[in-house]
Design a protein around this motif. Structure first.
Motif, PDB file in Angstrom:
ATOM      1  N   VAL A  40       1.185  -1.429   0.303  1.00 48.76           N
ATOM      2  CA  VAL A  40       0.126   0.039   0.485  1.00 48.76           C
ATOM      3  C   VAL A  40       0.530   1.931  -0.134  1.00 48.76           C
ATOM      4  CG1 VAL A  40      -1.716   0.981   1.793  1.00 48.76           C
ATOM      5  CG2 VAL A  40      -1.872  -0.767   1.451  1.00 48.76           C
ATOM      6  N   PHE A  41       1.583   1.247   0.868  1.00 47.30           N
ATOM      7  CA  PHE A  41       2.673   2.304   0.975  1.00 47.30           C
ATOM      8  C   PHE A  41       3.563   2.494  -0.400  1.00 47.30           C
ATOM      9  CE2 PHE A  41       6.755   4.096   2.302  1.00 47.30           C
ATOM     10  CZ  PHE A  41       6.345   5.312   2.190  1.00 47.30           C
ATOM     11  N   ALA A  42       4.128   1.432  -0.868  1.00 44.60           N
ATOM     12  CA  ALA A  42       5.409   1.706  -2.233  1.00 44.60           C
ATOM     13  C   ALA A  42       3.866   2.394  -3.246  1.00 44.60           C
ATOM     14  CB  ALA A  42       5.648   0.442  -2.406  1.00 44.60           C
ATOM     15  N   THR A  43       2.819   1.638  -3.638  1.00 45.67           N
ATOM     16  CA  THR A  43       2.107   2.381  -4.195  1.00 45.67           C
ATOM     17  C   THR A  43       0.819   3.477  -4.187  1.00 45.67           C
ATOM     18  OG1 THR A  43       0.928  -0.143  -4.324  1.00 45.67           O
ATOM     19  CG2 THR A  43      -0.358   1.429  -4.945  1.00 45.67           C
ATOM     20  N   ILE A  44       1.240   3.843  -3.132  1.00 42.77           N
ATOM     21  CA  ILE A  44       0.637   5.625  -3.284  1.00 42.77           C
ATOM     22  C   ILE A  44       1.852   6.321  -2.632  1.00 42.77           C
ATOM     23  CG2 ILE A  44       0.971   7.391  -0.808  1.00 42.77           C
ATOM     24  CD1 ILE A  44      -1.614   5.069   0.590  1.00 42.77           C
ATOM     25  N   MET A  45       2.876   5.577  -2.761  1.00 39.95           N
ATOM     26  CA  MET A  45       4.272   6.617  -2.617  1.00 39.95           C
ATOM     27  C   MET A  45       4.474   6.474  -4.488  1.00 39.95           C
ATOM     28  SD  MET A  45       5.853   8.141  -0.269  1.00 39.95           S
ATOM     29  CE  MET A  45       7.352   9.181  -0.623  1.00 39.95           C
ATOM     30  N   SER A  46       4.869   6.210  -5.154  1.00 39.20           N
ATOM     31  CA  SER A  46       4.700   5.934  -6.803  1.00 39.20           C
ATOM     32  C   SER A  46       3.372   6.477  -7.400  1.00 39.20           C
ATOM     33  CB  SER A  46       4.799   4.382  -7.572  1.00 39.20           C
ATOM     34  OG  SER A  46       4.862   4.445  -7.995  1.00 39.20           O
ATOM     35  N   ILE A  47       2.459   6.346  -7.155  1.00 38.36           N
ATOM     36  CA  ILE A  47       1.856   7.514  -7.222  1.00 38.36           C
ATOM     37  C   ILE A  47       1.897   9.088  -7.315  1.00 38.36           C
ATOM     38  CG2 ILE A  47      -0.218   8.909  -7.466  1.00 38.36           C
ATOM     39  CD1 ILE A  47      -1.788   6.412  -6.847  1.00 38.36           C
ATOM     40  N   VAL A  48       2.825   9.354  -5.892  1.00 40.01           N
ATOM     41  CA  VAL A  48       3.482  10.651  -5.495  1.00 40.01           C
ATOM     42  C   VAL A  48       4.601  10.862  -6.128  1.00 40.01           C
ATOM     43  CG1 VAL A  48       4.556  11.675  -3.833  1.00 40.01           C
ATOM     44  CG2 VAL A  48       2.617  10.949  -3.160  1.00 40.01           C
ATOM     45  N   TRP A  49       5.381  10.852  -6.323  1.00 39.32           N
ATOM     46  CA  TRP A  49       6.599  10.061  -7.484  1.00 39.32           C
ATOM     47  C   TRP A  49       5.863  10.829  -8.936  1.00 39.32           C
ATOM     48  CZ3 TRP A  49       9.297   9.290 -12.254  1.00 39.32           C
ATOM     49  CH2 TRP A  49      10.028   8.926 -11.997  1.00 39.32           C
ATOM     50  N   GLU A  50       5.199  10.214  -9.460  1.00 41.64           N
ATOM     51  CA  GLU A  50       4.432  10.081 -10.793  1.00 41.64           C
ATOM     52  C   GLU A  50       3.931  11.667 -10.573  1.00 41.64           C
ATOM     53  OE1 GLU A  50       0.601  10.165 -12.954  1.00 41.64           O
ATOM     54  OE2 GLU A  50       1.753   8.055 -12.797  1.00 41.64           O
ATOM     55  N   ARG A  51       3.381  12.161  -9.792  1.00 40.57           N
ATOM     56  CA  ARG A  51       2.998  13.283  -9.939  1.00 40.57           C
ATOM     57  C   ARG A  51       4.591  15.243  -9.487  1.00 40.57           C
ATOM     58  NH1 ARG A  51      -2.055  12.512  -5.830  1.00 40.57           N
ATOM     59  NH2 ARG A  51      -3.537  11.503  -7.854  1.00 40.57           N
ATOM     60  N   VAL A  52       5.170  14.440  -9.059  1.00 40.10           N
ATOM     61  CA  VAL A  52       6.038  15.041  -8.071  1.00 40.10           C
ATOM     62  C   VAL A  52       7.036  15.619  -9.889  1.00 40.10           C
ATOM     63  CG1 VAL A  52       8.141  16.080  -7.057  1.00 40.10           C
ATOM     64  CG2 VAL A  52       6.602  14.459  -6.385  1.00 40.10           C
ATOM     65  N   TYR A  53       7.258  14.282 -10.498  1.00 39.46           N
ATOM     66  CA  TYR A  53       7.438  14.499 -11.885  1.00 39.46           C
ATOM     67  C   TYR A  53       7.312  14.800 -12.970  1.00 39.46           C
ATOM     68  CZ  TYR A  53      10.633  12.130 -16.182  1.00 39.46           C
ATOM     69  OH  TYR A  53      10.643  12.050 -17.095  1.00 39.46           O
ATOM     70  N   ARG A  54       6.349  14.741 -12.518  1.00 44.19           N
ATOM     71  CA  ARG A  54       5.414  15.635 -13.870  1.00 44.19           C
ATOM     72  C   ARG A  54       5.006  17.297 -13.810  1.00 44.19           C
ATOM     73  NH1 ARG A  54      -0.313  13.171 -15.026  1.00 44.19           N
ATOM     74  NH2 ARG A  54       0.062  14.503 -16.672  1.00 44.19           N
ATOM     75  N   ARG A  55       4.755  17.842 -12.512  1.00 44.10           N
ATOM     76  CA  ARG A  55       5.313  19.014 -11.805  1.00 44.10           C
ATOM     77  C   ARG A  55       6.271  19.920 -12.292  1.00 44.10           C
ATOM     78  NH1 ARG A  55       4.268  19.066  -6.154  1.00 44.10           N
ATOM     79  NH2 ARG A  55       2.826  17.251  -6.423  1.00 44.10           N
ATOM     80  N   GLU A  56       7.521  19.031 -11.982  1.00 38.72           N
ATOM     81  CA  GLU A  56       8.958  19.399 -12.584  1.00 38.72           C
ATOM     82  C   GLU A  56       9.312  19.516 -13.766  1.00 38.72           C
ATOM     83  OE1 GLU A  56      13.584  17.562 -12.113  1.00 38.72           O
ATOM     84  OE2 GLU A  56      12.221  16.684 -10.416  1.00 38.72           O
ATOM     85  N   LEU A  57       8.412  18.461 -14.847  1.00 45.12           N
ATOM     86  CA  LEU A  57       8.935  18.561 -15.958  1.00 45.12           C
ATOM     87  C   LEU A  57       7.656  19.745 -16.429  1.00 45.12           C
ATOM     88  CD1 LEU A  57       8.036  14.905 -17.625  1.00 45.12           C
ATOM     89  CD2 LEU A  57      10.096  15.749 -18.070  1.00 45.12           C
ATOM     90  N   ASP A  58       6.758  19.804 -15.654  1.00 42.94           N
ATOM     91  CA  ASP A  58       5.768  21.428 -16.514  1.00 42.94           C
ATOM     92  C   ASP A  58       6.386  22.508 -16.264  1.00 42.94           C
ATOM     93  OD1 ASP A  58       4.039  21.372 -18.049  1.00 42.94           O
ATOM     94  OD2 ASP A  58       2.365  21.489 -16.356  1.00 42.94           O
TER      95      ASP A  58
END
Length: 150
Positions: A126-144
């Motif tokens: 559960v923790f790693a799934t949530i953190m993977s989602i958080v990671w993607e959001r941070v990455y997308r914000r950084e790219l954008d």
């Protein structure tokens, strides 16, 4: 290169990064695979004999398959160990994963709780799934460029 050409080049770069940010979106199932791999690695330590090593090897092979699938589907794979703002998310996931592994093996060996790695591994899914989602959001914000005030 004059100022106008430099400004146009920067605009093209931001448009390209924005387009990549839109493409860098993974499914909940893909995030769940990250959770299952990390949780499965920890849960594998509950198994007897050589099974913990077999599970660890299977998790490594599955990770290679995820990388290959991402490259085939998306045309690229983004490593969690890249520099940038995502590094904090990756570090948090690694530290919690290491603590979970130590706790799971300690509870099993020291207190004889053979089921502990399964329970801790389940929580790690559960923790790693949530953190993977958080990671993607941070990455997308950084790219954008959202982090840079653009």
């Amino acid at each position: 290169m004059d100022e106008e050409e430099a400004a146009r080049s920067l605009d093209v770069m931001w448009v390209t990064r924005g387009a990549l940010a839109k493409r860098a979106k993974w499914s909940l199932a893909r995030h769940g695979v990250v959770g299952l791999l990390l949780g499965g690695l920890i849960a594998g330590f509950a198994l007897p004999g050589p099974w913990p090593l077999i599970v660890a090897a299977a998790c490594m092979a599955a990770t290679a398959m995820v990388v290959a699938r991402d490259r085939q589907r998306d045309g690229f794979f983004v490593s969690g160990y890249r520099s940038g703002r995502t590094w904090r998310v990756t570090l948090a996931m690694l530290l919690v994963g290491l603590a979970a592994l130590i706790a799971a093996t300690g509870l099993k060996t020291r207190y004889g709780l053979a089921w502990a790695p399964f329970a801790v591994g389940g929580g790690m899914v559960v923790f790693a799934t949530i953190m993977s989602i958080v990671w993607e959001r941070v990455y997308r914000r950084e790219l954008d460029g959202a982090q840079d005030g653009r």
